[in-house]
Design an enzyme around this catalytic site. Structure first.
Site, PDB file in Angstrom:
ATOM      1  N   LEU A 145     -13.960   0.796  -6.737  1.00  0.00           N
ATOM      2  CA  LEU A 145     -13.970  -0.499  -6.047  1.00  0.00           C
ATOM      3  C   LEU A 145     -12.903  -1.451  -6.579  1.00  0.00           C
ATOM      4  CD1 LEU A 145     -15.368  -2.993  -7.858  1.00  0.00           C
ATOM      5  CD2 LEU A 145     -17.419  -1.716  -7.339  1.00  0.00           C
ATOM      6  N   GLU A 147     -11.886  -5.461  -7.083  1.00  0.00           N
ATOM      7  CA  GLU A 147     -12.466  -6.799  -7.103  1.00  0.00           C
ATOM      8  C   GLU A 147     -11.961  -7.538  -5.865  1.00  0.00           C
ATOM      9  OE1 GLU A 147     -12.175  -8.876 -10.810  1.00  0.00           O
ATOM     10  OE2 GLU A 147     -12.729  -7.093 -11.932  1.00  0.00           O
ATOM     11  N   LYS A 203     -10.314   9.288 -11.894  1.00  0.00           N
ATOM     12  CA  LYS A 203     -10.375   7.832 -11.989  1.00  0.00           C
ATOM     13  C   LYS A 203      -9.155   7.256 -12.717  1.00  0.00           C
ATOM     14  CE  LYS A 203     -11.474   3.682 -12.117  1.00  0.00           C
ATOM     15  NZ  LYS A 203     -12.430   2.726 -11.648  1.00  0.00           N
ATOM     16  N   ALA A 251       6.383  -6.695  -5.290  1.00  0.00           N
ATOM     17  CA  ALA A 251       6.972  -7.046  -6.583  1.00  0.00           C
ATOM     18  C   ALA A 251       6.557  -8.462  -6.977  1.00  0.00           C
ATOM     19  CB  ALA A 251       8.487  -6.941  -6.487  1.00  0.00           C
ATOM     20  N   GLY A 252       6.607  -8.729  -8.268  1.00  0.00           N
ATOM     21  CA  GLY A 252       6.246 -10.059  -8.760  1.00  0.00           C
ATOM     22  C   GLY A 252       5.970 -10.020 -10.248  1.00  0.00           C
ATOM     23  N   CYS A 259      -9.058  -3.642 -15.413  1.00  0.00           N
ATOM     24  CA  CYS A 259      -9.031  -2.188 -15.232  1.00  0.00           C
ATOM     25  C   CYS A 259      -7.657  -1.565 -15.467  1.00  0.00           C
ATOM     26  CB  CYS A 259      -9.522  -1.834 -13.840  1.00  0.00           C
ATOM     27  SG  CYS A 259     -11.167  -2.486 -13.541  1.00  0.00           S
TER      28      CYS A 259
HETATM   29  C1  UGA Z   1      -8.252  -1.576  -9.609  1.00  0.00           C
HETATM   30  C2  UGA Z   1      -8.078  -0.444  -8.589  1.00  0.00           C
HETATM   31  O1  UGA Z   1      -7.288  -0.909  -7.495  1.00  0.00           O
HETATM   32  C3  UGA Z   1      -9.449   0.020  -8.072  1.00  0.00           C
HETATM   33  O2  UGA Z   1      -9.285   1.115  -7.192  1.00  0.00           O
HETATM   34  C4  UGA Z   1     -10.304   0.447  -9.273  1.00  0.00           C
HETATM   35  O3  UGA Z   1     -11.597   0.871  -8.867  1.00  0.00           O
HETATM   36  C5  UGA Z   1     -10.449  -0.732 -10.216  1.00  0.00           C
HETATM   37  O4  UGA Z   1      -9.136  -1.145 -10.652  1.00  0.00           O
HETATM   38  C6  UGA Z   1     -11.277  -0.278 -11.385  1.00  0.00           C
HETATM   39  O5  UGA Z   1     -10.818   0.564 -12.148  1.00  0.00           O
HETATM   40  O6  UGA Z   1     -12.434  -0.684 -11.470  1.00  0.00           O
HETATM   41  P1  UGA Z   1      -8.689  -4.207  -9.380  1.00  0.00           P
HETATM   42  O7  UGA Z   1      -8.648  -4.283 -10.875  1.00  0.00           O
HETATM   43  O8  UGA Z   1      -9.747  -4.938  -8.643  1.00  0.00           O
HETATM   44  O9  UGA Z   1      -8.812  -2.688  -8.899  1.00  0.00           O
HETATM   45  O10 UGA Z   1      -7.284  -4.780  -8.884  1.00  0.00           O
HETATM   46  P2  UGA Z   1      -6.100  -4.283  -7.949  1.00  0.00           P
HETATM   47  O11 UGA Z   1      -6.332  -4.701  -6.562  1.00  0.00           O
HETATM   48  O12 UGA Z   1      -5.786  -2.866  -8.194  1.00  0.00           O
HETATM   49  O13 UGA Z   1      -4.907  -5.180  -8.529  1.00  0.00           O
HETATM   50  C7  UGA Z   1      -4.500  -5.016  -9.886  1.00  0.00           C
HETATM   51  C8  UGA Z   1      -3.345  -5.917 -10.201  1.00  0.00           C
HETATM   52  O14 UGA Z   1      -2.165  -5.443  -9.578  1.00  0.00           O
HETATM   53  C9  UGA Z   1      -3.493  -7.374  -9.780  1.00  0.00           C
HETATM   54  O15 UGA Z   1      -3.082  -8.201 -10.846  1.00  0.00           O
HETATM   55  C10 UGA Z   1      -2.548  -7.504  -8.606  1.00  0.00           C
HETATM   56  O16 UGA Z   1      -2.031  -8.794  -8.471  1.00  0.00           O
HETATM   57  C11 UGA Z   1      -1.450  -6.512  -8.988  1.00  0.00           C
HETATM   58  N1  UGA Z   1      -0.679  -5.980  -7.839  1.00  0.00           N
HETATM   59  C12 UGA Z   1      -1.284  -5.263  -6.874  1.00  0.00           C
HETATM   60  C13 UGA Z   1       0.695  -6.212  -7.786  1.00  0.00           C
HETATM   61  O17 UGA Z   1       1.284  -6.851  -8.688  1.00  0.00           O
HETATM   62  N2  UGA Z   1       1.407  -5.702  -6.735  1.00  0.00           N
HETATM   63  C14 UGA Z   1       0.810  -4.990  -5.744  1.00  0.00           C
HETATM   64  O18 UGA Z   1       1.519  -4.542  -4.816  1.00  0.00           O
HETATM   65  C15 UGA Z   1      -0.572  -4.769  -5.813  1.00  0.00           C
END
Ligand code: UGA
Length: 438
Positions: A145, A147, A203, A251-252, A259
């Protein structure tokens, strides 16, 4: 079915409510009294869209308690406790071992224990040996999942992974878990059965891949910055290749949260322990790219303002991503601290996460200071620059004509490449982003 869920953090609380939504009677346990009391009142202890509705809708099938003995009546026990980062960057397994030991006295032959937490490969085999004499079953069933989408992801997952440890009757264990997930499976969700080592790896491999995708595009942003290229156009163009895909190529300032960062670090430690550390050396680079991008904000501000010391910087965002109040390993917060350490007077604003961090911390260089508020408009008053660090909709949709007149100088650093640059430029702003051409 009667189900128990041990651990009512992000994963466990949402899982418990989702299992009740599937029609099961759920006993959810946590040692944190305040958290349990909140959940009993139908109040979410964290910000997660739709979660409180789910709680309220399934109130009659949900029992939240700190009393572990209540799980005696359940036949399926989910373990959903945290595995935070230990001092040596490995996964701290204290809560997993603790939960397992607390559960053992109440286990009967034929019961199913389902591990949901993210654990080092080999954990399930070790735990199954511990319950061998009890004739209980164990399956590792990792959770994917996100967040902000936790309810949706739990009720409609992309896939269900069942990892069967050594010495466990996989057929019987899978049959019981199929019964738990019956309605999800009926809707056609793919279900993959494998050994538990593979499931544990699935995972961490998935999270490593996602982190790699983000750092890959951020590496391209670094190249774009010195070559006059535009990383967003590049991402769009390569993203059309369905083998690559456009998702997770934004990007950013990079990835954070509870996680991705900790999981890749723990994975590297585990690979080292197994004597195959070299296989994951690339993850070290993934992490360095990620941390380097945070520093880029300071560099850009120095370029634009000459010096940072004494400057007032507004930061929009504290949460590690939008629609969350989670500040664990948040790039936005780490940038705020770094700017304060350089002597800036930093005011961060976040619509949700401001509650999680109402800190007022003095920074270094004599005058640096960081404070946190809720209102993003108040934050920009008198600011020399604005940094957009979390792409909340209210920031993306904000009218720069309202923001500009409040600021000392109209400078915006778009840390998430999320603003409409034409709109901001036409309001008189100078805009700098990450690997972008404006
Ligand atoms: C992540 C995984 O996406 C889930 O599949 C997983 O279940 C979860 O960890 C976990 O291990 O429990 P999450 O931590 O909610 O989920 O966040 P993400 O949506 O993956 O984003 C992670 C980070 O990447 C954020 O800081 C977001 O801003 C950054 N991000 C995401 C980018 O900088 N660029 C992107 O294109 C996408």
């Amino acid at each position: 079915m009667k189900i128990s869920v041990i651990g009512c953090g992000y994963l466990g609380a949402v899982h418990a409510a989702a299992m009740a939504e599937l029609g099961h009677d759920v006993i959810a346990i946590d040692t944190n009294k305040a958290r349990i009391e909140a959940l009993q009142r139908g109040v979410a202890p964290f910000h997660e869209p739709n979660f409180e509705n789910l709680l309220k809708r399934n109130y009659s099938r949900l029992t939240f308690t700190t009393d572990i003995s209540k799980i005696r009546e359940s036949r399926v026990h989910f373990i959903a406790v945290g595995t935070p980062q230990a001092a040596d960057s490995s996964a701290d397994m204290t809560f997993i071992y603790g939960a397992f030991e607390n559960l053992i006295p109440y286990l009967s032959g034929g019961d199913l224990v389902v591990g949901k937490s993210t654990v080092p490969v080999g954990t399930a085999n070790q735990l199954s040996a511990r319950i061998a004499e009890l004739e209980a079953h164990l399956i590792w069933n990792p959770e994917f999942l996100r967040e902000g989408f936790a309810v949706e992801d739990t009720l409609s997952p992309d896939r269900l992974v069942y990892g069967v440890p050594e010495g466990i009757d996989g057929e019987e264990a899978s049959r019981i878990l199929d019964e738990v997930y019956e309605s999800i499976l009926e809707r056609g969700c793919p279900r993959l059965i494998m050994n538990s080592s593979t499931a544990e790896l699935v995972k961490v491999a998935a999270n490593s891949f996602l982190a790699t995708k983000i750092s890959f595009i951020n590496a391209m942003a670094e190249i774009a910055e010195v070559t006059g290229a535009d990383v967003t156009q590049l991402a769009d163009a390569i993203g059309y290749d369905s083998r690559i895909g456009r998702k997770f190529l934004n990007a950013g300032i990079g990835f954070g949260g509870g996680c991705l960062p900790k999981d890749i670090r723990a994975f590297m430690v585990r690979a080292d322990q197994l004597g195959v550390g070299e296989a994951l050396t690339f993850l070290k680079s993934i992490e360095s790219i990620n941390l380097r991008r945070r520093e880029q904000v300071t560099r850009l501000l120095k370029e634009e303002l000459g010096q940072i010391k004494g400057k007032k910087i507004a930061i929009w965002g504290i949460a590690f991503k939008p629609n969350s109040d989670d500040i664990r390993d948040s790039p936005a917060l780490s940038i705020a601290h770094s700017l304060a350490a350089h002597g800036a007077i930093v005011v961060s604003a976040d619509p949700m996460a401001w509650k999680a961090s109402t800190e007022q911390i003095p920074g270094d260089a004599d005058i640096g200071f960081h404070s946190v508020i809720q209102d993003h408009i108040t934050a920009v008053e008198g600011a020399d620059a604005l940094v957009v660090a979390t792409e909340w909709d209210i920031f993306i949709n904000e009218d720069p004509n309202r923001v500009g007149p409040l600021m000392k100088s109209k400078l915006v650093i778009d840390g998430r490449n999320c603003l409409d640059s034409l709109v901001w430029k036409s309001a008189g702003f100078r805009i700098r982003g990450f690997g972008r051409l404006y």
